[in-house]
Design a protein around this motif. Structure first.
Motif, PDB file in Angstrom:
ATOM      1  N   VAL A 151      -7.633  12.325   1.291  1.00 26.74           N
ATOM      2  CA  VAL A 151      -6.671  13.069   2.114  1.00 26.74           C
ATOM      3  C   VAL A 151      -6.669  14.527   1.665  1.00 26.74           C
ATOM      4  N   LEU A 164      -4.492   4.920   7.525  1.00 27.11           N
ATOM      5  CA  LEU A 164      -4.976   5.203   6.174  1.00 27.11           C
ATOM      6  C   LEU A 164      -4.885   3.984   5.252  1.00 27.11           C
ATOM      7  N   ARG A 204      -7.941   6.443  -0.673  1.00 21.72           N
ATOM      8  CA  ARG A 204      -8.319   7.154   0.544  1.00 21.72           C
ATOM      9  C   ARG A 204      -8.405   8.658   0.237  1.00 21.72           C
TER      10      ARG A 204
END
Length: 216
Positions: free
Chosen positions: A73, A135, A71
């Motif tokens: 971030v 997430l 993911r």
């Protein structure tokens, strides 16, 4: 869920990440027909919940591809050890709600826990999710009324990085039963090679579950 931070200095897709992250629509996806003949036979013989059985296979298949667990971030990348499913559940009024499924180590336990989670989700009847708690999820949904060949997914702006997996209506063809399966990913993290790996894993999971005669 546990995760690690990807070191960008040694990340082999660093240039690809920067390139696709700059795009207004950085997503890549496809739809393919997956052979579910044996799985459907077991589902019908044992009266198993079809969606949950397919979801089990999909989540395991996606988790087996590290790039699908990554993911974006704060401009960097984290990689989860495992990701869960957040899937849609139909409500009696024609709308739907969201339901989170935890990863159970056994197929039978997953189905049982899934049924309970779905009933609890129906009672909440909500599509609200805490942004900080999504997430580590794969977004899973279904379009069981239509055997489609392509699917356009709604996506947020700015772009997120959660893979979206969708199933259509299965149909017979050449003596087999096929299921349209779509996956949409952020191209900053995922390439066609990784999407192909997901489908290969999916085929293997479907065959494994379909050939078993006892819940395990």
């Amino acid at each position: 869920m546990g995760y690690k931070t990807v070191e960008m200095e040694s990340y082999k897709r660093r240039d690809h990440f920067a390139y696709f992250s700059s795009m207004a629509y950085p997503y890549v996806g496809t739809t393919a027909n997956v052979d579910i003949t044996e799985l459907l036979g077991r589902v019908k013989a044992e009266r198993l919940p079809f969606f949950l059985a397919v979801c089990w296979c999909a989540v395991r298949s996606a988790n087996a591809v590290p790039e699908l667990r990554q993911r974006i971030v704060d401009g960097g990348i984290i990689e989860f050890d495992q990701c869960r499913a957040s899937h849609t559940v139909a409500l009696e009024d024609g709308t739907f709600c969201y339901c989170t499924l935890e990863n159970e180590p056994e197929f039978g336990g997953y189905l049982a826990a899934g049924r309970e989670a779905q009933e609890a989700a129906k009672r909440r009847a909500s599509i609200k999710e805490d942004p900080e708690e999504v997430l580590d999820k794969f977004f899973v949904s279904s379009l069981p009324w239509l055997s489609y060949t392509a699917l356009v997914q709604p996506v947020p702006s700015p772009a997120d990085s959660n893979p979206r997996i969708t199933f259509g209506k299965y149909f017979p063809q050449g003596g087999r039963v096929l299921l349209p399966v779509s996956i949409l990913c952020n191209h900053a993290l995922v390439d066609g090679l990784h999407i192909a790996a997901f489908y290969q894993n999916f085929d293997e999971e479907i065959k494994h579950i379909g050939q078993n005669t006892v819940l395990s």
